[in-house]
Scaffold this motif. Structure first.
Motif, mmCIF file in Angstrom:
data_model
loop_
_atom_site.group_PDB
_atom_site.id
_atom_site.type_symbol
_atom_site.label_atom_id
_atom_site.label_comp_id
_atom_site.label_asym_id
_atom_site.label_seq_id
_atom_site.Cartn_x
_atom_site.Cartn_y
_atom_site.Cartn_z
ATOM 1 N N ILE A 28 16.671 -52.417 11.733
ATOM 2 C CA ILE A 28 17.365 -52.501 10.453
ATOM 3 C C ILE A 28 18.789 -51.972 10.577
ATOM 4 N N LEU A 29 18.958 -50.817 11.232
ATOM 5 C CA LEU A 29 20.285 -50.218 11.369
ATOM 6 C C LEU A 29 21.221 -51.106 12.178
ATOM 7 N N VAL A 30 20.729 -51.624 13.304
ATOM 8 C CA VAL A 30 21.568 -52.495 14.136
ATOM 9 C C VAL A 30 21.889 -53.794 13.403
ATOM 10 N N GLY A 31 20.908 -54.349 12.710
ATOM 11 C CA GLY A 31 21.145 -55.577 11.960
ATOM 12 C C GLY A 31 22.182 -55.398 10.864
ATOM 13 N N LEU A 32 22.101 -54.303 10.136
ATOM 14 C CA LEU A 32 23.085 -54.032 9.087
ATOM 15 C C LEU A 32 24.465 -53.790 9.691
ATOM 16 N N ALA A 48 26.025 -67.114 13.698
ATOM 17 C CA ALA A 48 24.939 -67.458 14.621
ATOM 18 C C ALA A 48 24.701 -66.321 15.602
ATOM 19 N N ILE A 49 25.778 -65.746 16.118
ATOM 20 C CA ILE A 49 25.658 -64.614 17.038
ATOM 21 C C ILE A 49 25.009 -63.426 16.338
ATOM 22 N N THR A 50 25.435 -63.164 15.109
ATOM 23 C CA THR A 50 24.896 -62.029 14.358
ATOM 24 C C THR A 50 23.419 -62.212 14.037
ATOM 25 N N LEU A 51 23.045 -63.389 13.553
ATOM 26 C CA LEU A 51 21.642 -63.646 13.227
ATOM 27 C C LEU A 51 20.766 -63.608 14.478
ATOM 28 N N CYS A 52 21.295 -64.089 15.587
ATOM 29 C CA CYS A 52 20.562 -64.040 16.843
ATOM 30 C C CYS A 52 20.335 -62.586 17.264
ATOM 31 N N LEU A 53 21.369 -61.769 17.158
ATOM 32 C CA LEU A 53 21.243 -60.352 17.489
ATOM 33 C C LEU A 53 20.208 -59.678 16.588
ATOM 34 N N GLN A 54 20.255 -59.973 15.301
ATOM 35 C CA GLN A 54 19.320 -59.359 14.362
ATOM 36 C C GLN A 54 17.870 -59.727 14.687
ATOM 37 N N LEU A 97 -5.418 -55.361 16.361
ATOM 38 C CA LEU A 97 -4.404 -54.420 16.822
ATOM 39 C C LEU A 97 -2.995 -55.004 16.779
ATOM 40 N N LEU A 98 -2.880 -56.317 16.974
ATOM 41 C CA LEU A 98 -1.552 -56.942 17.034
ATOM 42 C C LEU A 98 -1.066 -57.425 15.671
ATOM 43 N N ALA A 99 -1.964 -57.606 14.723
ATOM 44 C CA ALA A 99 -1.573 -58.141 13.415
ATOM 45 C C ALA A 99 -0.504 -57.307 12.709
ATOM 46 N N PRO A 100 -0.577 -55.956 12.713
ATOM 47 C CA PRO A 100 0.434 -55.181 11.995
ATOM 48 C C PRO A 100 1.861 -55.396 12.509
ATOM 49 N N VAL A 101 2.037 -55.484 13.839
ATOM 50 C CA VAL A 101 3.396 -55.660 14.350
ATOM 51 C C VAL A 101 3.926 -57.057 14.023
ATOM 52 N N VAL A 102 3.028 -58.048 13.992
ATOM 53 C CA VAL A 102 3.459 -59.392 13.590
ATOM 54 C C VAL A 102 3.926 -59.372 12.141
ATOM 55 N N LEU A 103 3.157 -58.732 11.275
ATOM 56 C CA LEU A 103 3.529 -58.645 9.863
ATOM 57 C C LEU A 103 4.847 -57.903 9.690
ATOM 58 N N LEU A 104 5.002 -56.767 10.379
ATOM 59 C CA LEU A 104 6.251 -56.010 10.282
ATOM 60 C C LEU A 104 7.432 -56.828 10.803
ATOM 61 N N GLY A 105 7.219 -57.559 11.899
ATOM 62 C CA GLY A 105 8.293 -58.381 12.454
ATOM 63 C C GLY A 105 8.730 -59.481 11.507
ATOM 64 N N VAL A 106 7.775 -60.149 10.862
ATOM 65 C CA VAL A 106 8.100 -61.217 9.908
ATOM 66 C C VAL A 106 8.844 -60.645 8.705
ATOM 67 N N LEU A 107 8.371 -59.519 8.188
ATOM 68 C CA LEU A 107 9.022 -58.908 7.017
ATOM 69 C C LEU A 107 10.446 -58.461 7.352
ATOM 70 N N GLN A 108 10.628 -57.843 8.510
ATOM 71 C CA GLN A 108 11.972 -57.403 8.894
ATOM 72 C C GLN A 108 12.899 -58.586 9.126
ATOM 73 N N SER A 109 12.396 -59.637 9.754
ATOM 74 C CA SER A 109 13.223 -60.832 9.986
ATOM 75 C C SER A 109 13.649 -61.457 8.661
ATOM 76 N N ALA A 110 12.718 -61.531 7.711
ATOM 77 C CA ALA A 110 13.055 -62.077 6.394
ATOM 78 C C ALA A 110 14.088 -61.206 5.696
ATOM 79 N N LEU A 111 13.947 -59.892 5.828
ATOM 80 C CA LEU A 111 14.906 -58.974 5.211
ATOM 81 C C LEU A 111 16.292 -59.151 5.814
ATOM 82 N N MET A 112 16.371 -59.256 7.142
ATOM 83 C CA MET A 112 17.649 -59.451 7.800
ATOM 84 C C MET A 112 18.311 -60.759 7.356
ATOM 85 N N LEU A 113 17.503 -61.814 7.237
ATOM 86 C CA LEU A 113 18.034 -63.112 6.825
ATOM 87 C C LEU A 113 18.568 -63.056 5.394
#
Length: 230
Positions: A28-32, A48-54, A97-113
């Protein structure tokens, strides 16, 4: 059973300060920071560079690092061994075990977008953007499972994940200088994001690159992953 395991795993992830900070706060900090450093009249190429980095930061920290650290930690404290002694199959255990990180990744990606679009970023084409998120997540899940087999603790994950993390971040170079960097693990994500934002290039080659890496890391995960400490 998958949901029950996922809820328990999410609680464990959030209790681990190293994983929680690296997986939740850092992207979140790096994306912002990347978004706020762009001028108001930034070009689609710059966005495009910024969204790719995020997106790569989210995939690298929230998915890849978290999976590696969590599985290594659960194996060393014999949690994985205890889970296998129950009724759940190996596939169900890993899914939970892997479901939580997938959910967190999707939520963070949506937030960054959402944040980037509110700051003036062009709205990316949905198909290549979704492909970048889905295939990039699959790549980082497979790589995390593989790397956890060579990692003895969540603390050591900060070292063992570094080489691939740098290779992932090299995908940003695809959005900067073109397909020269496409063979890197993160190159496919960079190519898809660049195509989604600017309309340049195509989506087939980056998607194929990601599929090749997913297959490779899946094979390594099958060979390296361990359920019990040595």
């Amino acid at each position: 059973m998958v949901l029950a395991l996922a809820r328990a795993e999410l609680k464990l992830l959030l209790r681990n300060k190293t994983v929680a900070v690296s997986s939740l706060l850092m992207p979140i900090l790096v994306g912002l920071w990347a978004g706020f450093n762009l001028p108001d009249d930034a070009s689609p190429q710059a966005w495009a560079i910024t969204l790719c980095l995020q997106l790569l930061m989210v995939l690298g920290f929230t998915v890849y690092f978290a999976v590696t650290a969590a599985l290594a930690s659960r194996r060393e404290d014999l949690y994985l061994k205890r889970l296998r002694s129950g009724e759940a199959s190996d596939a169900v255990i890993l899914a939970g075990l892997l479901a939580p990180v997938v959910l967190l990744g999707v939520l963070q990606s949506a937030l960054m977008l959402i944040i980037s679009i509110s700051m003036g970023a062009p709205v990316p084409a949905p198909a290549p953007l979704l492909a970048a998120l889905v295939l990039g997540t699959g790549l980082c899940l497979a790589a995390g499972v593989a790397t956890s087999g060579r990692t003895s603790s969540s603390e050591q994950a900060q070292i063992t994940t570094l080489p691939l993390f740098l290779a992932l971040m090299g995908g940003v170079m695809v959005a900067i200088v073109g397909p020269t960097w496409l063979p890197l693990p993160g190159g496919g994500v960079g190519g898809l994001i660049h195509h989604a934002v600017t309309g340049e290039g195509d989506a087939l080659l980056p998607a194929a690159s990601l599929l090749v890496w997913i297959v490779l890391f899946s094979l390594l995960a099958k060979a390296w992953f361990r359920w019990e400490p040595r």
